[in-house]
Motif scaffolding. Structure first.
Motif, PDB file in Angstrom:
ATOM      1  N   ASN A  10       0.803  -1.217   0.000  1.00  0.00           N
ATOM      2  CA  ASN A  10       0.000   0.000   0.000  1.00  0.00           C
ATOM      3  C   ASN A  10       0.842   1.276   0.000  1.00  0.00           C
ATOM      4  OD1 ASN A  10      -2.974  -0.764   0.240  1.00  0.00           O
ATOM      5  ND2 ASN A  10      -2.048  -2.036   1.837  1.00  0.00           N
ATOM      6  N   HIS A  11       2.145   1.103  -0.062  1.00  0.00           N
ATOM      7  CA  HIS A  11       3.003   2.291  -0.057  1.00  0.00           C
ATOM      8  C   HIS A  11       2.943   2.971  -1.423  1.00  0.00           C
ATOM      9  CE1 HIS A  11       6.238   4.638   1.774  1.00  0.00           C
ATOM     10  NE2 HIS A  11       6.774   4.703   0.563  1.00  0.00           N
ATOM     11  N   PRO A  12       2.738   4.290  -1.459  1.00  0.00           N
ATOM     12  CA  PRO A  12       2.619   4.978  -2.765  1.00  0.00           C
ATOM     13  C   PRO A  12       3.948   5.033  -3.504  1.00  0.00           C
ATOM     14  CG  PRO A  12       2.637   6.555  -0.967  1.00  0.00           C
ATOM     15  CD  PRO A  12       2.572   5.208  -0.316  1.00  0.00           C
ATOM     16  N   HIS A  13       3.861   5.146  -4.823  1.00  0.00           N
ATOM     17  CA  HIS A  13       5.062   5.262  -5.660  1.00  0.00           C
ATOM     18  C   HIS A  13       5.429   6.744  -5.779  1.00  0.00           C
ATOM     19  CE1 HIS A  13       4.033   1.250  -7.886  1.00  0.00           C
ATOM     20  NE2 HIS A  13       3.923   1.162  -6.588  1.00  0.00           N
ATOM     21  N   ASP A  14       5.772   7.380  -4.650  1.00  0.00           N
ATOM     22  CA  ASP A  14       5.966   8.830  -4.661  1.00  0.00           C
ATOM     23  C   ASP A  14       7.366   9.244  -4.225  1.00  0.00           C
ATOM     24  OD1 ASP A  14       5.778   8.194  -1.992  1.00  0.00           O
ATOM     25  OD2 ASP A  14       4.499   9.884  -1.461  1.00  0.00           O
ATOM     26  N   CYS A  15       8.321   8.343  -4.389  1.00  0.00           N
ATOM     27  CA  CYS A  15       9.689   8.679  -3.978  1.00  0.00           C
ATOM     28  C   CYS A  15      10.207   9.979  -4.603  1.00  0.00           C
ATOM     29  CB  CYS A  15      10.643   7.530  -4.296  1.00  0.00           C
ATOM     30  SG  CYS A  15      10.339   6.042  -3.310  1.00  0.00           S
ATOM     31  N   PRO A  16       9.935  10.249  -5.879  1.00  0.00           N
ATOM     32  CA  PRO A  16      10.477  11.485  -6.457  1.00  0.00           C
ATOM     33  C   PRO A  16       9.958  12.766  -5.804  1.00  0.00           C
ATOM     34  CG  PRO A  16       9.851   9.955  -8.194  1.00  0.00           C
ATOM     35  CD  PRO A  16       9.313   9.398  -6.913  1.00  0.00           C
TER      36      PRO A  16
ATOM     37  N   THR B  71       9.930   5.936   7.196  1.00  0.00           N
ATOM     38  CA  THR B  71       9.388   6.329   5.897  1.00  0.00           C
ATOM     39  C   THR B  71       9.126   7.830   5.918  1.00  0.00           C
ATOM     40  OG1 THR B  71       7.054   6.038   6.459  1.00  0.00           O
ATOM     41  CG2 THR B  71       8.273   4.067   5.835  1.00  0.00           C
ATOM     42  N   GLY B  72       8.277   8.312   5.050  1.00  0.00           N
ATOM     43  CA  GLY B  72       7.989   9.737   4.991  1.00  0.00           C
ATOM     44  C   GLY B  72       6.659  10.119   5.603  1.00  0.00           C
ATOM     45  N   VAL B  73       6.195   9.374   6.623  1.00  0.00           N
ATOM     46  CA  VAL B  73       4.921   9.708   7.260  1.00  0.00           C
ATOM     47  C   VAL B  73       5.038  11.016   8.019  1.00  0.00           C
ATOM     48  CG1 VAL B  73       3.197   8.983   8.947  1.00  0.00           C
ATOM     49  CG2 VAL B  73       4.236   7.295   7.414  1.00  0.00           C
ATOM     50  N   PHE B  74       6.106  11.180   8.787  1.00  0.00           N
ATOM     51  CA  PHE B  74       6.331  12.402   9.559  1.00  0.00           C
ATOM     52  C   PHE B  74       7.564  13.102   8.996  1.00  0.00           C
ATOM     53  CE2 PHE B  74       4.369   9.295  12.411  1.00  0.00           C
ATOM     54  CZ  PHE B  74       3.238   9.995  12.824  1.00  0.00           C
ATOM     55  N   THR B  75       7.372  14.305   8.484  1.00  0.00           N
ATOM     56  CA  THR B  75       8.487  15.039   7.883  1.00  0.00           C
ATOM     57  C   THR B  75       8.591  16.438   8.482  1.00  0.00           C
ATOM     58  OG1 THR B  75       7.059  15.705   6.034  1.00  0.00           O
ATOM     59  CG2 THR B  75       8.461  13.766   5.705  1.00  0.00           C
ATOM     60  N   ASP B  76       9.738  17.034   8.278  1.00  0.00           N
ATOM     61  CA  ASP B  76      10.105  18.317   8.868  1.00  0.00           C
ATOM     62  C   ASP B  76       9.346  19.446   8.165  1.00  0.00           C
ATOM     63  OD1 ASP B  76      11.472  20.738   9.466  1.00  0.00           O
ATOM     64  OD2 ASP B  76      13.270  19.610   9.989  1.00  0.00           O
TER      65      ASP B  76
ATOM     66  N   ASN C 197       4.846  17.615   9.303  1.00  0.00           N
ATOM     67  CA  ASN C 197       3.864  17.255   8.280  1.00  0.00           C
ATOM     68  C   ASN C 197       3.466  15.793   8.457  1.00  0.00           C
ATOM     69  OD1 ASN C 197       3.530  19.637   6.751  1.00  0.00           O
ATOM     70  ND2 ASN C 197       5.480  19.291   5.709  1.00  0.00           N
ATOM     71  N   HIS C 198       2.247  15.475   8.025  1.00  0.00           N
ATOM     72  CA  HIS C 198       1.714  14.120   8.182  1.00  0.00           C
ATOM     73  C   HIS C 198       1.290  13.600   6.812  1.00  0.00           C
ATOM     74  CE1 HIS C 198      -1.487  11.255  10.001  1.00  0.00           C
ATOM     75  NE2 HIS C 198      -0.303  10.759  10.267  1.00  0.00           N
ATOM     76  N   GLU C 199       1.819  12.447   6.404  1.00  0.00           N
ATOM     77  CA  GLU C 199       1.441  11.793   5.154  1.00  0.00           C
ATOM     78  C   GLU C 199       1.244  10.320   5.460  1.00  0.00           C
ATOM     79  OE1 GLU C 199       0.023  10.747   2.277  1.00  0.00           O
ATOM     80  OE2 GLU C 199       0.647  12.759   1.715  1.00  0.00           O
ATOM     81  N   MET C 200       0.041   9.996   5.940  1.00  0.00           N
ATOM     82  CA  MET C 200      -0.224   8.669   6.493  1.00  0.00           C
ATOM     83  C   MET C 200      -0.188   7.571   5.439  1.00  0.00           C
ATOM     84  SD  MET C 200      -0.720   6.940   9.147  1.00  0.00           S
ATOM     85  CE  MET C 200      -1.028   5.187   9.193  1.00  0.00           C
ATOM     86  N   ASN C 201      -0.369   7.903   4.177  1.00  0.00           N
ATOM     87  CA  ASN C 201      -0.401   6.867   3.147  1.00  0.00           C
ATOM     88  C   ASN C 201       0.940   6.147   2.992  1.00  0.00           C
ATOM     89  OD1 ASN C 201      -3.097   7.349   2.452  1.00  0.00           O
ATOM     90  ND2 ASN C 201      -2.514   9.061   1.126  1.00  0.00           N
ATOM     91  N   ARG C 202       2.000   6.725   3.479  1.00  0.00           N
ATOM     92  CA  ARG C 202       3.325   6.106   3.356  1.00  0.00           C
ATOM     93  C   ARG C 202       3.616   5.111   4.478  1.00  0.00           C
ATOM     94  NH1 ARG C 202       5.740  12.077   2.461  1.00  0.00           N
ATOM     95  NH2 ARG C 202       5.169  12.363   0.275  1.00  0.00           N
TER      96      ARG C 202
END
Length: 853
Positions: free
Chosen positions: A105-111, A210-215, A152-157
């Motif tokens: 379920n991890h998105p393909h959003d690395c870029p 992962t990138g769920v919690f970012t600066d 920031n919060h990005e729960m999909n990751r």
């Protein structure tokens, strides 16, 4: 030591650790997600799989087990004779399958993901060889939350490793971030949108793999990790001396991340230290010399001076026949304070703290230098099995210490685990066995604090009453300590409970400090430590751990510099100016308006004395000076700070200063040359100044060993501040000049402002960032440690200057007179967000600042 075999190699390792930690300590690459070196094992992700064979490594013959069984590295203890494999096809395929499931379920959003390039998930996915995905269905999606100005919060990751809630709840003591579930959906967030309340929430950025919690502040001026120039530095927002690694791009400070030091901050920072750097980037920074004048109507007019005009003005004021007075600063480096002292003379140099603060810090220094106590590191603090906090709101005055105290109360749980033969790294099992059992912590403070939730007993009253209780505890421990008047029954019962608990403890700790603005509180804390050292349950005389918090980044260093001149405080300086016994006053990185009343400031700053200010901030004092010179903040200069535990550490510039900005010590060195009529400054490099300071002040002699000299090279090469992937350098300034300019030169440190430099192992004190092949995330720090959770290779940065007092027990005669009258008593209330001068100028911190009233 025991021996184990991994893929045919025999290793000698420590018994008791788990396989994952052991493999990482050996330098082997074994993927993991849920495990964290500071938080132990829960076995949630199943990623650290390896094969264990049935027979021992020293067994021989054709009957050796060739199949083995899959075990989880983080959940399997190391035992003598184990035979293991990380590389067998069985283990490789299992780990690849687990990653594929986690990535479903991890998105393909690395870029576009802000974690890209320093993502632990990316590293581990590559390490397992998982390069393609078979899942073609719809991915699970979540709604993101507003979590405040820091994150920031990005729960999909999310891959549901549970690291975030384990850190936030179990380690940091937060309660407003939980794992919430409905059927197959697990959600990590708050019960509703809102600011994360915990003062250590920013560590989620580094804890999350992962990138769920970012600066969030970095998001506003985003740059990839590999494009950030970094330098080893020290946090300037309190006296704890936490190691940090600031990152710069385009001459702007973009973020601050943790720099590991096993004795101090370990893997974590407080939010003030992580997000309080914004004062460096403010538009109202002092970047040019400013001359204050008054127009015909008396209004302030500010003139920008050229370098030539600035030098002419200094030449007129800093001359041999003029009487100079200098006011130092507890937030300026040792070198800058010493240079000012050399300019004006020791008899004309005054400490820059308020009279009360100066007196308190000097008393704290006297206590730790003369009493039979040990000043503990934060690692020592976490080993304490009984803690008494006397009169200090630790979370707000020394936040990182508060986080260590939260770990100290877990020692009872670890003792229970030891009795049940549960390994300490088995985190879930240890917590289940201990339930609510905690080591004792007594919190005697002015008002309720954030540590009350882990306290065995709390007591809130005035500083005098807290000192009275402290003196009674010392007397209960040792009858030779001064006695106090009879206490009320409930207070006497509390005194006896605390005294008995401290006496029975193996590693008791007393914490106090300057936060209550009370000398009796400090003296009472010293008496308790003295009494504990005199009589312990086993009758042996040993040093007791005593941690005294001081206010600012270099408060203790400034006190050590002026230790032989206690009368030369800020009040004395202002009285001298009022008597007109000075012609020129030089103020070093100090807003005097924060330390004296407005009436005093106006009276003394507008007399016949010429006032020169060196600072990087424009503040209230700046309005009252004749000349303001642009000094460099911590991000653009180097210097030495002495922490509250007496550790001298060097910070380095992240990028070269711009415009007319220079380090304070450089301005002062030029002033000394002008005053003496010399053609060249006295100190060409900061190392020369550091050596002179160490030679002049015996208590500071060790500062020359805090870091390698500026001439240090490895195989003839400097150490690169820029990572080898640093991009766009040749085009960054193309709008100014199509020819790439020469990179700035740094003659004062072993570091270079380039991506070229020695690629191998470096001394810890000059390592600007952590990166290792295959390890792009902050978990790369494991490659720089002598062993996981241990010191850095070659030793942690810094030199301890406090050796501890002698064995002589000498009690302080505490003045316990009650405050006279029935009027109001004004008491200090500190706040981690808003009380400290520099961080209070950072936008995200301002959003979290407490409302007055």
């Amino acid at each position: 030591m025991i021996s184990i075999e991994i893929d045919g190699e025999v290793y000698h390792v420590e018994e008791g650790n788990n396989l994952l930690q052991t493999c990482l300590s050996l330098g082997l690459d074994l993927p993991y997600f849920c495990w964290h070196p500071a938080m132990g094992s829960v076995g949630a992700c199943r990623q650290c799989a390896l094969v264990q064979y049935q027979d021992r490594h020293d067994d021989e013959g054709d009957e050796r087990d060739q199949i083995g069984r899959i075990v989880m590295g983080c959940m399997t203890p190391v035992t003598d004779g184990m035979r293991l494999s990380l590389t067998t096809d069985t283990a490789r395929e299992f780990r690849a399958d687990i990653v594929e499931l986690l990535m479903t379920n991890h998105p393909h959003d690395c870029p576009v993901c802000e974690e890209g390039g320093e993502c632990h998930l990316q590293d581990m996915t590559v390490m397992t060889g998982h390069t393609s995905r078979q899942y073609r269905g719809l991915k699970r999606t979540h709604r993101n939350q507003y979590l405040g100005p820091f994150i920031n919060h990005e729960m999909n990751r999310c891959i549901a490793c549970y690291r975030c809630v384990r850190y936030y709840q179990d380690y940091a003591g937060g309660s407003d971030l939980q794992a919430q579930a409905s059927r197959s959906n697990v959600y990590f967030g708050r019960h509703e949108d809102g600011v994360l309340e915990n003062e250590f929430s920013g560590n989620l950025v580094e804890v999350c793999p992962t990138g769920v919690f970012t600066d969030k502040p970095l998001s506003e001026r985003y740059s990839r990790k590999w494009d950030l120039q970094a330098a080893p530095s020290i946090c300037v927002h309190c006296a704890q001396g936490c190691n940090i690694s600031p990152g710069e791009r385009y001459g702007e400070l973009r973020r601050v991340v943790n720099r590991y030091n096993s004795e101090i901050n370990g893997y974590f920072l407080c939010d003030r230290g992580r997000f309080g750097y914004g004062f460096v980037n403010r538009d109202d920074r002092v970047l040019r010399a400013v001359k204050n004048n008054a127009d015909s109507e008396g209004e302030l007019v500010q003139d920008i001076l050229s370098r030539h005009e600035t030098r002419n003005h200094l030449s007129a004021e800093i001359v041999a026949d003029k009487r100079l007075v200098g006011i130092g600063s507890p937030r300026a480096s040792l070198e800058a304070n010493f240079a000012l002292q050399e300019l004006v003379g020791a008899e004309n140099f005054y400490a820059g703290a308020s009279d009360q603060e100066d007196s308190l810090v000097r008393l704290a220094l006297q206590i730790v230098q003369t009493a039979p106590v040990r000043v503990p590191t934060l690692k020592d603090v976490e080993a304490a099995d009984a803690v008494l906090v006397l009169g200090e709101d630790v979370t707000n005055t020394s936040p990182r210490l508060a986080l260590s105290l939260r770990q100290a109360v877990r020692n009872a749980a670890l003792d229970i685990a030891d009795e049940l033969n549960i390994p300490r790294w088995q985190d879930a099992a240890v917590r289940e066995a201990a339930q609510a059992d905690k080591s004792p912590l007594f919190n005697l403070t002015i008002a309720a604090t954030r540590l009350d939730d882990i306290a065995t007993q709390t007591f809130n009253s005035t500083p005098d009453q807290i000192a009275r209780l402290g003196s009674a505890i010392a007397h209960a421990l040792d009858p030779h300590a001064p006695a106090v008047d009879e206490l009320p029954g409930d207070q006497q019962q509390l005194v006896e409970e605390i005294a008995q608990t401290l006496k029975q403890a193996k590693n008791p700790l007393v914490v106090s400090g300057c936060g209550s603005f009370s000398e009796p509180v400090l003296m009472a804390a010293a008496n308790i430590a003295n009494a504990l050292s005199a009589t312990r349950s086993n009758g042996a005389r040993v040093s007791t751990d005593l941690f005294l918090c001081v206010p600012e980044a270099n408060s203790l260093g400034l006190a050590m510099l002026t230790q032989d001149r206690p009368q030369q405080n800020l009040g004395a300086a202002l009285r001298r100016i009022a008597e007109e016994s000075a012609d020129t006053l030089v103020v070093l990185e100090n807003d005097l308006a924060r330390r004296v009343s407005n009436e005093q400031l106006h009276r003394h700053m507008r007399g016949s004395v010429e006032v020169i200010l060196l600072d990087h901030l424009w503040h209230e004092t700046s309005e009252h000076v004749d000349l303001a010179l642009p000094a460099a903040p911590f991000s653009e200069c180097e210097g030495t700070l002495v922490s509250s535990e007496g550790r001298a550490q060097r910070f380095y510039p992240v990028y070269a200063a711009k415009d007319d900005v220079r380090g304070s010590w450089e301005w002062l060195s030029d002033m000394i040359a002008l005053r003496n009529g010399d053609s060249e400054p006295r100190w060409q490099q900061i190392d020369d100044l550091t050596r002179d300071c160490a030679a002049a002040v015996p208590a500071l002699a060790g500062i020359v060993d805090a870091t390698p000299a500026g001439t240090f090279r490895i195989e003839g090469m400097k150490i690169a501040r820029q990572p080898h992937r640093y991009s766009g350098r040749t085009a960054m300034l193309a709008d100014i000049d199509v020819c790439e300019p020469r990179q700035p030169q740094d003659a004062d440190s072993p570091l270079g402002f380039t991506m070229e430099g020695f690629p191998g192992e470096k001394p810890a004190s000059v390592t600007p960032y952590y990166w290792s092949p295959g390890w792009n995330s902050n978990q790369a720090v494991g490659k720089f440690q002598a062993e996981i959770n241990g010191p850095l290779k070659g030793g942690d940065p810094g030199v301890r200057l406090l050796a501890g007092g002698d064995e002589t027990i000498a009690y302080y005669d505490v003045d316990l007179q009650a405050v006279a009258g029935d009027g109001w008593l004004l008491l200090p209330r500190h706040h981690i967000f808003g009380s400290e001068e520099l961080s209070n100028l950072a936008g995200p911190i301002l959003e979290r600042s407490a409302e007055p009233g």
